[in-house]
Design a protein around this motif. Structure first.
Motif, PDB file in Angstrom:
ATOM      1  N   UNK A  68       0.858  -1.182   0.000  1.00 16.25           N
ATOM      2  CA  UNK A  68       0.000   0.000   0.000  1.00 16.25           C
ATOM      3  C   UNK A  68       0.892   1.229   0.000  1.00 16.25           C
ATOM      4  N   UNK A  69       0.428   2.342  -0.577  1.00 19.90           N
ATOM      5  CA  UNK A  69       1.221   3.575  -0.526  1.00 19.90           C
ATOM      6  C   UNK A  69       1.554   3.939   0.923  1.00 19.90           C
ATOM      7  N   UNK A  70       2.786   4.324   1.143  1.00 20.59           N
ATOM      8  CA  UNK A  70       3.204   4.714   2.490  1.00 20.59           C
ATOM      9  C   UNK A  70       4.109   3.716   3.166  1.00 20.59           C
ATOM     10  N   UNK A 113       2.470   8.781   6.222  1.00 19.43           N
ATOM     11  CA  UNK A 113       1.425   7.909   6.761  1.00 19.43           C
ATOM     12  C   UNK A 113       0.334   8.699   7.454  1.00 19.43           C
ATOM     13  N   UNK A 114       0.719   9.735   8.190  1.00 14.47           N
ATOM     14  CA  UNK A 114      -0.264  10.575   8.877  1.00 14.47           C
ATOM     15  C   UNK A 114      -1.164  11.275   7.867  1.00 14.47           C
ATOM     16  N   UNK A 115      -0.568  11.812   6.816  1.00 11.47           N
ATOM     17  CA  UNK A 115      -1.347  12.528   5.790  1.00 11.47           C
ATOM     18  C   UNK A 115      -2.269  11.569   5.038  1.00 11.47           C
ATOM     19  N   UNK A 116      -1.749  10.409   4.664  1.00  6.28           N
ATOM     20  CA  UNK A 116      -2.546   9.448   3.892  1.00  6.28           C
ATOM     21  C   UNK A 116      -3.745   8.928   4.680  1.00  6.28           C
ATOM     22  N   UNK A 130      -0.361   2.583  12.192  1.00  6.97           N
ATOM     23  CA  UNK A 130      -0.349   3.197  10.865  1.00  6.97           C
ATOM     24  C   UNK A 130      -0.728   2.167   9.792  1.00  6.97           C
ATOM     25  N   UNK A 131      -0.208   0.947   9.926  1.00  9.91           N
ATOM     26  CA  UNK A 131      -0.537  -0.104   8.959  1.00  9.91           C
ATOM     27  C   UNK A 131      -2.027  -0.435   8.992  1.00  9.91           C
ATOM     28  N   UNK A 132      -2.612  -0.461  10.186  1.00 11.57           N
ATOM     29  CA  UNK A 132      -4.054  -0.698  10.312  1.00 11.57           C
ATOM     30  C   UNK A 132      -4.836   0.376   9.566  1.00 11.57           C
ATOM     31  N   UNK A 133      -4.443   1.631   9.746  1.00 12.71           N
ATOM     32  CA  UNK A 133      -5.136   2.740   9.089  1.00 12.71           C
ATOM     33  C   UNK A 133      -4.910   2.730   7.577  1.00 12.71           C
ATOM     34  N   UNK A 134      -3.697   2.409   7.151  1.00  9.72           N
ATOM     35  CA  UNK A 134      -3.407   2.352   5.726  1.00  9.72           C
ATOM     36  C   UNK A 134      -4.185   1.223   5.051  1.00  9.72           C
ATOM     37  N   UNK A 135      -4.255   0.087   5.697  1.00  3.44           N
ATOM     38  CA  UNK A 135      -5.002  -1.035   5.113  1.00  3.44           C
ATOM     39  C   UNK A 135      -6.487  -0.718   5.050  1.00  3.44           C
ATOM     40  N   UNK A 136      -6.975  -0.021   6.078  1.00  7.68           N
ATOM     41  CA  UNK A 136      -8.392   0.366   6.082  1.00  7.68           C
ATOM     42  C   UNK A 136      -8.694   1.316   4.934  1.00  7.68           C
ATOM     43  N   UNK A 137      -7.759   2.231   4.649  1.00  6.77           N
ATOM     44  CA  UNK A 137      -7.998   3.182   3.563  1.00  6.77           C
ATOM     45  C   UNK A 137      -7.948   2.534   2.195  1.00  6.77           C
TER      46      UNK A 137
END
Length: 375
Positions: free
Chosen positions: A16-18, A318-321, A361-368
């Protein structure tokens, strides 16, 4: 190794991006080993680099384990670790002079445990007991399961928001009640640490969630959260913690000392700006190892400005994404890297604290990027 083996057997990795900036950071940090002063210093380098590599593997594994590893499992896992840290902190306020015994400590030879640092890591003290010159009595600051009280404070900063987020994922009322009780009880060891950086980190997380919740129009939650924040501030003053922090500063000028170390660290980093020095080094003139007084300074000194830049790209990116973190649970999770970034300038992260922050951060990135629900 098990996670790596499972990913190899899978034969296909989803990204995932990030995530990639972290592995670019790892590649650059590996090159910093050429500037290590001796073969002995390689031991510390390998230990630190191994921790960073493990964090990357954890994130990559989670991103690819969508069928077996849900966000709820990560949140609940962190909740269990947080509860353990809080309970140990409470015990530390009652028996500050005790030490924990660990299986690793029992297996290590005495030649190694004779080293004070190794001894503290293998048999961590319940509290870090400090008595600066002139202080009328020692400061007993909860530390277990870590060797230092500051580490306990950093763990509190990055895990407490996850514990609050977990409230929305627990179905049983008694479990929610137990978490609320532990949240209230956590103020006892947290205030006993007298940790300024911890208070700043918690204030950042709380203030961040408060502002973002208000921006989303949830005024009732803002009122409740504001009341909790006010009660916590009253406890800070009424408990004498604020006075103790100021009193400790009177006997130990940690702020002035840190500023001097930061100045020396930056000046040294300018002399090796690309790859850094590979690891912190003792400065004989001030008697402190440069690169040990905050994670940003550690990265700058050890891996150069490029290494620091790659880490900042990872964390800030990661925070921005994940800015549009879904729901109230997502907002509390998003406060973890925000608060972590806020305290990285003056506190370091060990592998557990960094794992929590990056996994969130990985949890949030995967959710997005995969449209996954957090609860």
């Amino acid at each position: 190794m098990l996670m790596v083996s499972l990913m190899v057997l899978r034969r296909r990795l989803d990204l995932v991006p990030g995530i990639l900036p972290w592995f670019a950071f790892l590649l650059w940090a590996a090159g910093a080993a050429v500037n290590l002063p001796s073969a002995l210093s390689m031991v510390g380098f390998i230990q630190r680099y191994g921790n960073l590599l493990a964090v990357g593997i954890f994130m990559l594994y989670y991103i690819n384990a969508r069928e077996t590893l849900s966000p709820r499992k990560i949140i609940h896992g962190v909740l269990c670790v947080w509860a353990t840290v809080i309970i140990l902190g409470l015990i530390a306020t009652q028996v500050p002079e005790l030490r924990l015994s660990t299986p690793v400590g029992a297996l290590l030879p005495k030649a190694l445990t004779a080293n004070p640092l190794v001894y503290d890591l293998a048999f961590p003290p319940m509290s870090e007991i400090q008595q600066p010159w002139g202080a009328p009595q020692p400061f007993e600051r909860p530390a277990a399961p870590f060797p230092y009280s500051n580490s306990w404070g950093v763990a509190f900063v990055v895990m407490t928001p996850v514990a609050i987020a977990a409230l929305g994922t627990l179905r049983a009322r008694w479990k929610r009640a137990l978490v609320v009780l532990l949240l209230a009880a956590s103020l006892i060891p947290a205030l006993a640490t007298g940790n300024r950086g911890m208070l700043i980190g918690v204030a950042l997380a709380l203030g961040y969630v408060l502002v973002r919740t208000g921006a989303r129009g949830h005024l009732l939650r803002v009122a409740v959260l504001g009341s909790v924040a006010g009660a916590a501030f009253f406890a800070l003053v009424a408990s004498g913690t604020l006075e103790e922090i100021l009193g400790r500063q009177e006997y130990s000028d940690t702020t002035g000392g840190r500023l001097n170390i930061y100045s020396e660290t930056f000046a040294a980093a300018l002399k090796s700006p690309l790859l850094g020095y590979g690891a912190p080094r003792l400065d004989e003139t001030i008697g402190v190892s440069l690169g040990t007084q905050g994670y940003i300074w550690l990265l700058m000194f050890s891996y150069g400005f490029v290494g620091l830049g790659l880490f900042v790209i990872f964390l800030a990116g990661g925070i921005v994404r994940t800015w549009r973190a879904p729901g109230y649970t997502g907002l509390w999770l998003h406060s973890v890297p925000v608060a972590g970034a806020g305290i990285a300038g003056f506190y370091s992260f060990d592998v557990m604290q960094m794992t929590v922050m990056t996994l969130v951060l990985a949890v949030l990135l995967r959710a997005r990027y995969f449209g996954e629900k957090l609860i």
